[in-house]
Design an enzyme around this catalytic site. Structure first.
Site: not given
Ligand code: AP5
Ligand code: MG
Length: 218
Positions: A13, A88, A123, A156, A167
């Site tokens: 994402k 979410r 990552r 992270r 998660r």
């Molecule tokens: P990346 O693009 O970083 O993936 P992502 O989908 O963004 O993964 P996240 O781990 O950030 O998602 P998440 O939803 O768990 O975390 P968030 O920060 O939102 O890609 C991952 C890796 O793969 C990278 O190294 C990239 O280079 C590589 N890659 C990407 N695409 C690729 C491809 N096609 N081929 C090869 N490699 C690739 O949330 C974190 C925490 O915040 C949550 O757990 C929660 O505690 C809190 N939080 C955030 N939003 C909310 C909400 N709305 N409500 C409640 N709590 C929340």
């Molecule tokens: Mg992300």
């Protein structure tokens, strides 16, 4: 153009959002990045949520909706925005509809468990900017350093195996049901919904997303 990117942790994402942000000139709003930035800057919210995030649990709807409310009022959102990681929960989805925040398009990214684990374990991020790297798939020019600022990249805390498992469980229990909600909204003509195979390369996924968005703009 107002877009929601939905998908489990590690489906790409953030990576895709940053490409869309550049191409279409609409801001990426990643609740994860905003929350991590609060932790980094040791704000009141940051101190409250640090442990919860690191354990891989969701932050309360009230805090996250407040974060979104404040962010989308900013000037740069006037022509639209891209929500990465919000909504979410059902309550967060209703926050948007109850406040008349109309969404044009929801894109779901899917990926296999195997690639999710491979991606998350490699990552590295630049917390200050949210820039995302991967030691194999998208390495920085200089090992361990951000390409633009030269500052150190970090792993992270919630990318530890135990937190990742939590998660993923949380995603399928709480967030995945939103897909049904948005499929229903599509049926009644309220939004457009697309599902993309996130197991493909970053550039292939990006092309598919651009095809979708170009059609929506026209
Ligand atoms: P990346 O693009 O970083 O993936 P992502 O989908 O963004 O993964 P996240 O781990 O950030 O998602 P998440 O939803 O768990 O975390 P968030 O920060 O939102 O890609 C991952 C890796 O793969 C990278 O190294 C990239 O280079 C590589 N890659 C990407 N695409 C690729 C491809 N096609 N081929 C090869 N490699 C690739 O949330 C974190 C925490 O915040 C949550 O757990 C929660 O505690 C809190 N939080 C955030 N939003 C909310 C909400 N709305 N409500 C409640 N709590 C929340
Ligand atoms: Mg992300």
């Amino acid at each position: 153009m107002r877009i929601i990117l939905l998908g489990a942790p590690g489906t790409g994402k953030g990576t895709q959002s940053q490409l869309i942000e550049k191409k279409y000139n609409i801001p990426q709003i990643s609740t994860g990045d905003i929350l991590r930035d609060n932790i980094y800057s040791k704000t009141t919210i940051g101190n409250k949520i640090k442990e919860i995030i690191e354990k891989g649990k969701l932050i309360s709807d009230d805090i996250v909706c407040h974060v979104i409310k404040t962010r989308i009022q900013k000037k740069d959102c006037i022509n639209g925005f891209l929500l990465d990681g919000f909504p979410r929960t059902q309550k967060q989805a209703f926050y948007l509809s109850n406040n008349n925040i109309k969404i044009d398009c929801v894109i779901e990214l899917t990926a296999s468990y195997k690639s999710i684990l491979h991606r998350i374990s490699g990552r590295r991020v630049h917390v200050q900017s949210g820039r995302i790297y991967h030691i194999q798939f998208n390495p920085p020019k200089i090992f361990g350093k951000d390409d633009i600022t030269g500052q150190p990249l970090i792993k992270r805390k919630d990318d530890r195996k135990e937190s990742v498992k939590k998660r993923l469980r949380e995603y399928f229990k709480t967030t995945y049901p939103l897909i049904q909600h948005y499929l229903h909204e599509e049926k009644i003509g309220k939004i457009k919904f697309f599902r993309i195979n996130g197991d493909e390369s970053t550039s292939v996924i990006n092309k598919k997303i651009e095809l979708i968005l170009n059609k929506i703009i026209l």
